[in-house]
Design an enzyme around this catalytic site. Sequence first.
Site, mmCIF file in Angstrom:
data_model
loop_
_atom_site.group_PDB
_atom_site.id
_atom_site.type_symbol
_atom_site.label_atom_id
_atom_site.label_comp_id
_atom_site.label_asym_id
_atom_site.label_seq_id
_atom_site.Cartn_x
_atom_site.Cartn_y
_atom_site.Cartn_z
ATOM 1 N N ASP A 125 -3.395 -1.413 -4.812
ATOM 2 C CA ASP A 125 -2.797 -2.536 -4.105
ATOM 3 C C ASP A 125 -3.051 -2.332 -2.610
ATOM 4 O OD1 ASP A 125 -1.068 -4.808 -3.668
ATOM 5 O OD2 ASP A 125 0.493 -3.385 -3.103
ATOM 6 N N ASP A 144 -1.037 -4.074 0.675
ATOM 7 C CA ASP A 144 0.139 -3.978 1.534
ATOM 8 C C ASP A 144 1.164 -3.026 0.926
ATOM 9 O OD1 ASP A 144 1.894 -4.395 3.577
ATOM 10 O OD2 ASP A 144 2.346 -6.474 3.106
ATOM 11 N N ASP A 146 3.045 -0.399 -4.768
ATOM 12 C CA ASP A 146 4.361 -0.100 -4.196
ATOM 13 C C ASP A 146 5.453 -0.999 -4.747
ATOM 14 O OD1 ASP A 146 3.282 -2.378 -2.723
ATOM 15 O OD2 ASP A 146 5.005 -2.125 -1.377
#
Length: 344
Positions: free
Chosen positions: A26, A28, A224
């Site tokens: 991923d 961000d 995250d």
Amino acid sequence: MNRSSVTVNSSGAATLVQGFGALLADLDGVVYAGPAAIPGAIDALEGLAGAGVALAYITNNASRSSAEVAAHLRELGAPAEARQVYGSALAGAELLAGIVPRGASVLVTGSAILAQHVAEQGLVPVSTADPLPDAVIQGFEPTLGWKDLAEAAFAVAGGAVWVATNTDMSIPQARGIAPGNGTLVAAVSAATGKQPLVAGKPEAQLFRTAASHLGVNMALVVGDRLDTDILGGNRAGLATALVLTGVDTVESALAAVSDQRPTYLLGNLGELHKPYPVIHEELGIFTCGESSAQVRDGVVIMDGERDSVDTWRAACAAWWTSKPHQDRALFPPLEFVREPSKTY
């Protein structure tokens, strides 16, 4: 660290990442936060090539091209080429190509990049619902207006196959949080009473697209967010790692519903290049490194430093084993043996 691997290091490799053919990362909260790279992330990503592990970046963004995303990553110092970036526009076009025949007409409610991916699949992009197209694909594009959504609604109500690249309800902008593709999809859904097939996170298609293009079976998804990255990776049947540099925390991981539980829990991306600790279980006590945890009368009793990831790895193993099927987030009472006066 989900129930299938709470007591073993399933990679069997010298380092965690060496047990996999590819890393699906991923962006961000994993590679960068705001305008800057997360400390240590770039070094960890650069080390993948030497470990013989392919790297791909996974994004729900359907309005920026792979080249644009890769250029941004290179500005931050990350190793990135356009071919390493997989977005929901490509995944949506490939999902649609598996449903409708080659040459089918597709109303593209989205960006020029989305229309390009549709055409690359041997489908024919159109801009109107008259005549009725075979399918509609909907992705984010900031210039979309009421007339565009109306055309999509006419086609969907008429029976066209409907695919959405993603259903993110919000999108961060310089001035704040703005409506995302999910809000535009919801408008068409409200008008038609129908729901689309979805290609992006948290669905499996985006991860399957990346793994297929890379030609690997054993891939590790790193993200995250439990409700998008981890859930999507789990749905795709891939190993998942929650990295604690973004949205979700050790507490939210512990409380996670069953299908959002990661295989691994990482403090930072640098831990990809270390052996993942084996978690042992004996008589209901789960041990990870110098820490241990057990569940007693619904309380997770943790013996270890509260700031140690190993303590939370042990706690997750113990709690998840006691609650293998959990359909709502539930944070259990905690007791820290090394801090006997503190119960949470």
